[in-house]
Design an enzyme around this catalytic site. Structure first.
Site, PDB file in Angstrom:
ATOM      1  N   ARG A 120       0.856  -1.186   0.000  1.00  0.00           N
ATOM      2  CA  ARG A 120       0.000   0.000   0.000  1.00  0.00           C
ATOM      3  C   ARG A 120       0.893   1.237   0.000  1.00  0.00           C
ATOM      4  NH1 ARG A 120      -3.364   1.913   5.313  1.00  0.00           N
ATOM      5  NH2 ARG A 120      -1.456   3.100   5.612  1.00  0.00           N
ATOM      6  N   TYR A 172      -2.621  11.677   6.056  1.00  0.00           N
ATOM      7  CA  TYR A 172      -2.903  10.327   6.549  1.00  0.00           C
ATOM      8  C   TYR A 172      -1.925   9.286   5.997  1.00  0.00           C
ATOM      9  CZ  TYR A 172      -4.652   5.648   6.375  1.00  0.00           C
ATOM     10  OH  TYR A 172      -4.722   4.287   6.455  1.00  0.00           O
ATOM     11  N   ASP A 230      -5.078   3.620   0.334  1.00  0.00           N
ATOM     12  CA  ASP A 230      -6.160   3.815   1.303  1.00  0.00           C
ATOM     13  C   ASP A 230      -6.548   5.297   1.315  1.00  0.00           C
ATOM     14  OD1 ASP A 230      -7.839   3.862   3.474  1.00  0.00           O
ATOM     15  OD2 ASP A 230      -6.449   2.892   4.871  1.00  0.00           O
ATOM     16  N   HIS A 247      -8.951   6.525   3.159  1.00  0.00           N
ATOM     17  CA  HIS A 247      -9.389   6.822   4.520  1.00  0.00           C
ATOM     18  C   HIS A 247     -10.626   7.713   4.527  1.00  0.00           C
ATOM     19  CE1 HIS A 247      -7.716   6.407   8.766  1.00  0.00           C
ATOM     20  NE2 HIS A 247      -7.587   5.248   8.188  1.00  0.00           N
ATOM     21  N   GLU A 249      -8.930   1.495  -1.148  1.00  0.00           N
ATOM     22  CA  GLU A 249      -9.604   1.228   0.127  1.00  0.00           C
ATOM     23  C   GLU A 249     -10.329   2.462   0.663  1.00  0.00           C
ATOM     24  OE1 GLU A 249      -6.820  -0.012   3.121  1.00  0.00           O
ATOM     25  OE2 GLU A 249      -8.246   0.456   4.702  1.00  0.00           O
ATOM     26  N   GLU A 273     -13.090  -1.779   7.512  1.00  0.00           N
ATOM     27  CA  GLU A 273     -12.300  -1.900   8.747  1.00  0.00           C
ATOM     28  C   GLU A 273     -13.017  -1.346   9.974  1.00  0.00           C
ATOM     29  OE1 GLU A 273      -8.742   0.268   7.532  1.00  0.00           O
ATOM     30  OE2 GLU A 273      -9.306   1.908   8.863  1.00  0.00           O
ATOM     31  N   ARG A 305     -13.260  -5.778   4.375  1.00  0.00           N
ATOM     32  CA  ARG A 305     -12.101  -5.640   5.261  1.00  0.00           C
ATOM     33  C   ARG A 305     -12.436  -5.690   6.754  1.00  0.00           C
ATOM     34  NH1 ARG A 305      -7.499  -4.091   4.671  1.00  0.00           N
ATOM     35  NH2 ARG A 305      -7.666  -2.278   6.055  1.00  0.00           N
ATOM     36  N   GLU A 365      -3.703  -7.527   5.387  1.00  0.00           N
ATOM     37  CA  GLU A 365      -2.823  -6.386   5.669  1.00  0.00           C
ATOM     38  C   GLU A 365      -1.885  -6.788   6.812  1.00  0.00           C
ATOM     39  OE1 GLU A 365      -4.852  -3.076   7.458  1.00  0.00           O
ATOM     40  OE2 GLU A 365      -3.454  -1.632   6.613  1.00  0.00           O
ATOM     41  N   TRP A 392     -10.961  11.891   9.078  1.00  0.00           N
ATOM     42  CA  TRP A 392      -9.547  11.548   9.147  1.00  0.00           C
ATOM     43  C   TRP A 392      -9.370  10.132   8.655  1.00  0.00           C
ATOM     44  CZ3 TRP A 392      -6.582   7.705  11.511  1.00  0.00           C
ATOM     45  CH2 TRP A 392      -5.182   7.829  11.269  1.00  0.00           C
TER      46      TRP A 392
HETATM   47  C1  GCO Z   1      -5.543   0.576   7.692  1.00  0.00           C
HETATM   48  C2  GCO Z   1      -6.208   1.579   8.537  1.00  0.00           C
HETATM   49  C3  GCO Z   1      -5.562   1.901   9.833  1.00  0.00           C
HETATM   50  C4  GCO Z   1      -6.436   2.727  10.745  1.00  0.00           C
HETATM   51  C5  GCO Z   1      -6.132   2.458  12.176  1.00  0.00           C
HETATM   52  C6  GCO Z   1      -7.103   3.142  13.083  1.00  0.00           C
HETATM   53  O1  GCO Z   1      -5.960   0.449   6.558  1.00  0.00           O
HETATM   54  O2  GCO Z   1      -4.660  -0.100   8.186  1.00  0.00           O
HETATM   55  O3  GCO Z   1      -6.840   2.565   7.856  1.00  0.00           O
HETATM   56  O4  GCO Z   1      -4.305   2.353   9.689  1.00  0.00           O
HETATM   57  O5  GCO Z   1      -6.312   4.069  10.486  1.00  0.00           O
HETATM   58  O6  GCO Z   1      -6.120   1.098  12.377  1.00  0.00           O
HETATM   59  O7  GCO Z   1      -6.995   2.629  14.361  1.00  0.00           O
HETATM   60 MG    MG Z   2      -7.623   1.553   6.142  1.00  0.00          MG
END
Ligand code: GCO
Ligand code: MG
Length: 405
Positions: free
Chosen positions: A147, A159, A212, A214, A238, A264, A285, A341, A405
């Site tokens: 990634r 991020y 990602d 986010h 992602e 996630e 995920r 991951e 975020w």
């Molecule tokens: C990822 C995630 C994480 C989260 C984190 C929050 O894809 O691994 O986005 O990095 O930001 O786990 O607690």
């Molecule tokens: Mg993520």
């Protein structure tokens, strides 16, 4: 067999972890991960006040009944605190069942569908050159999928980039308030395609690349990004949009063939229902630590399989080695597994506290045949590393508007 005691440990061997230990009357114990990053002690209170008293004396083999009891029986279904607490208990019960049966958990699930578990790592950087150098290091280490996250020029602390910090995204240091970062969508959208273009120029098409977002974009912005990234052949994009409104993914889907992944922060199968049955995503995920443990992850995987969706469990450093081991057992079994991951396990303190069965080899994780989940937890060592209040960052637009975020 009866549950005699349940202990909760909060430790910080590098970052905060909540560990559940279920002790039975015949001496067998099970371990579970109930870590919810930034909200750890809320889960501890939930476990100690509302779950543990109900489980003492129950038969630990009754995993399904206990799951239903904790999910339906509390009336207030779902939610990250409840589901993380259930997840920790569920994992520990599967660990006990495996130890009593003298079988690794993947055998209880139906045996192995594969010999090794493909993983993706993280390459981050303050600029494109640094990100690509880090990608090169991971390729040298054997990673087959990576990634890429890169600081956006002019934005302070984007991020996924470490920004000189040694603690992943957030400082583990009793920091009083969440750190704040700047966000600008159009600068991001103009910049990210250059990162992937340069990565492909330098490393060719064989390495699998991921990104990602986010949840920073609206559906139409995400659609545009997905389309722009098509020539660079991502394994997946992602969290391109938040998913409370699941049909946001329909809009993205209509415009791009870049594969999409999300899940996630999902707590239950219900968070993914429309996404899966409409085939709006390619990878789900959900994490064993936040979506209801092994019992729930098994159901999500089976439901996803009907719709050609593969699993790609969340595997950040804020999931403990117990959660990672539970993923490895699930991933060994899941017929529709996609990728895990995995960015390795921190430094010495973490490995001192958690003895885990995972070995990284040539871009894959291997798991051994120890009964149960195969992890051990050193309570004495854990005591040396006490909890530190820590918050994930927040984002604001240039005009001060609070953003995702
Ligand atoms: C990822 C995630 C994480 C989260 C984190 C929050 O894809 O691994 O986005 O990095 O930001 O786990 O607690
Ligand atoms: Mg993520």
């Amino acid at each position: 067999m009866k549950i005699k005691d349940i202990k909760i440990f909060v430790s910080n061997p590098g970052r905060n972890f909540v560990t559940v230990k279920i002790i039975t009357d015949n001496g067998v114990y099970g371990l579970g991960d109930a870590t919810l990053n930034g909200r750890e002690l809320a889960v501890v209170a939930y476990l100690e006040e509302h779950i543990i008293p109900c489980l003492i004396g129950k038969d630990p083999h009754q995993i399904e009944d206990i799951w239903q009891y904790l999910y339906k029986g509390c009336y207030w279904r779902r939610g990250p605190i409840t589901m993380t607490a259930i997840s920790g208990i569920d994992m520990a019960l599967w660990d006990i069942k495996g130890k009593v049966a003298n079988l690794p958990v993947y055998q209880l699930l139906g045996g192995k569908s594969r010999e090794k578990i493909k993983v993706y790592g993280h390459a981050n950087g303050q600029n494109i050159d640094e990100t690509l150098d880090n990608l090169g290091h991971l390729v040298d280490e054997g990673y087959k999928a990576v990634r890429l996250q890169c600081a956006i020029p002019g934005l302070d602390g984007t991020y996924g980039t470490l920004d000189g910090k040694k603690d992943y995204y957030e400082l583990q240091s009793n920091r009083p308030l969440p750190p704040e970062q700047l966000w600008d969508t159009s600068e991001y959208l103009n910049f990210i395609p250059q990162l992937f273009q340069k990565a492909r120029e330098k490393y060719g098409m064989d390495i699998e690349l991921l990104h990602d977002v986010h949840s920073r974009l609206t559906p139409i912005e995400a659609a545009r990004l997905g389309k722009t990234l098509e020539p660079y052949n991502l394994l997946f994009l992602e969290d391109c949009v938040t998913a409370e409104n699941q049909s946001g993914y329909q809009q993205v889907r209509q415009h791009t063939t870049t594969p999409l992944a999300v899940g996630e922060i999902f707590n239950t199968i219900w968070d993914a229902k429309e996404l899966l049955e409409n085939q709006w995503i390619d990878y789900i995920r959900t994490a064993v630590t936040h979506a209801g443990g092994i019992t729930a992850m098994r159901r999500i995987a089976d439901f996803a399989a009907i719709y050609h969706v593969r699993t790609a469990p969340h595997g950040p450093p804020d999931i403990s080695p117990i959660g990672h081991a539970a993923h490895a057992h699930l991933n060994s079994w899941t017929p529709n597994f996609g990728i895990q991951e995995f960015i390795g396990f921190g430094g010495a303190p973490l490995n001192e506290v958690f003895k885990h069965p995972l070995v990284f080899e040539n871009g894959h994780l291997l798991i051994n045949d120890k009964p149960g989940l195969g992890v051990d937890f050193d309570e004495k060592a854990a005591k040396k590393y006490s909890y530190k209040k820590s918050y994930l960052p927040i984002s604001r637009l240039r005009d001060g508007t609070l953003w995702n975020w």
